[in-house]
Design a protein around this motif. Sequence first.
Motif, mmCIF file in Angstrom:
data_model
loop_
_atom_site.group_PDB
_atom_site.id
_atom_site.type_symbol
_atom_site.label_atom_id
_atom_site.label_comp_id
_atom_site.label_asym_id
_atom_site.label_seq_id
_atom_site.Cartn_x
_atom_site.Cartn_y
_atom_site.Cartn_z
ATOM 1 N N ALA A 180 -3.493 3.665 -2.004
ATOM 2 C CA ALA A 180 -3.293 2.892 -3.232
ATOM 3 C C ALA A 180 -2.869 1.501 -2.776
ATOM 4 C CB ALA A 180 -2.214 3.523 -4.099
ATOM 5 N N THR A 236 -6.175 8.595 1.551
ATOM 6 C CA THR A 236 -6.228 7.881 0.281
ATOM 7 C C THR A 236 -5.188 6.775 0.311
ATOM 8 O OG1 THR A 236 -6.913 9.873 -0.871
ATOM 9 C CG2 THR A 236 -6.020 8.101 -2.227
ATOM 10 N N GLU A 269 -14.085 3.419 -3.654
ATOM 11 C CA GLU A 269 -13.027 2.586 -4.215
ATOM 12 C C GLU A 269 -13.091 2.681 -5.727
ATOM 13 O OE1 GLU A 269 -11.790 -2.036 -3.863
ATOM 14 O OE2 GLU A 269 -13.511 -1.583 -5.119
ATOM 15 N N THR A 291 0.844 -1.190 0.000
ATOM 16 C CA THR A 291 0.000 0.000 0.000
ATOM 17 C C THR A 291 0.878 1.239 0.000
ATOM 18 O OG1 THR A 291 -0.120 0.140 2.418
ATOM 19 C CG2 THR A 291 -1.855 -1.120 1.324
ATOM 20 N N PHE A 338 -7.705 2.036 -5.606
ATOM 21 C CA PHE A 338 -7.575 3.244 -4.794
ATOM 22 C C PHE A 338 -8.757 3.298 -3.842
ATOM 23 C CE2 PHE A 338 -4.955 4.240 -8.399
ATOM 24 C CZ PHE A 338 -3.878 4.896 -7.827
ATOM 25 N N TYR A 379 -10.628 5.543 -0.661
ATOM 26 C CA TYR A 379 -10.782 6.841 -0.017
ATOM 27 C C TYR A 379 -11.492 6.590 1.303
ATOM 28 C CZ TYR A 379 -9.640 8.108 -4.758
ATOM 29 O OH TYR A 379 -9.018 8.189 -5.969
#
Length: 175
Positions: free
Chosen positions: A115, A113, A156, A107, A145, A147
């Motif tokens: 990733a 946020t 997502e 990650t 991704f 949030y």
Amino acid sequence: MAMVQPYIDSMQTSNRCTVGLPLARGEHVQEERRTDMSPQSTESVMSRFVEFINTADEDLAREVIAPEAEFHAPSHPEPLRGPEGYLELIAMMRAGFPDVRWTLEETVTEGDTVAARFTMRGTHQGEFFGVPASGKTISVQAMNFYYLADGKIIKERGQPNLLGVLQQIGAVPAP
């Protein structure tokens, strides 16, 4: 052709930032996001989320996914919403791959946020995108991704390697 660039207005006196996207004639669409989760909280949410996707536990879904969450997946033309929407995605995957497992490989987090790179593994034991069970195993990557706000996933954007899945189950020839 001019390139459209989003702008970010970080308000120093608050734990929120506003992200805006330019529209015609100087208008902007703004989306407000909370930015107050600690790295440990973000890691905890993602850990519980991985537990959820590997078990399809409805209570865990409600714990980590906000009721109004929005999920963009290439398998659906419109976003899915809330825990029920994500459970629908998992049910679709489990119908074709009953033993499907996701491993969170890495990650990168900035504020709220995340990733995330996953590996998805399973055995093609049921119909998937109209392709009958082949008995073949798959192992593909996904880049998503997430949030987060208030300790839950609010959005997502998922990009699983569906071409790789279809190639590995024999539905599409591999190069």
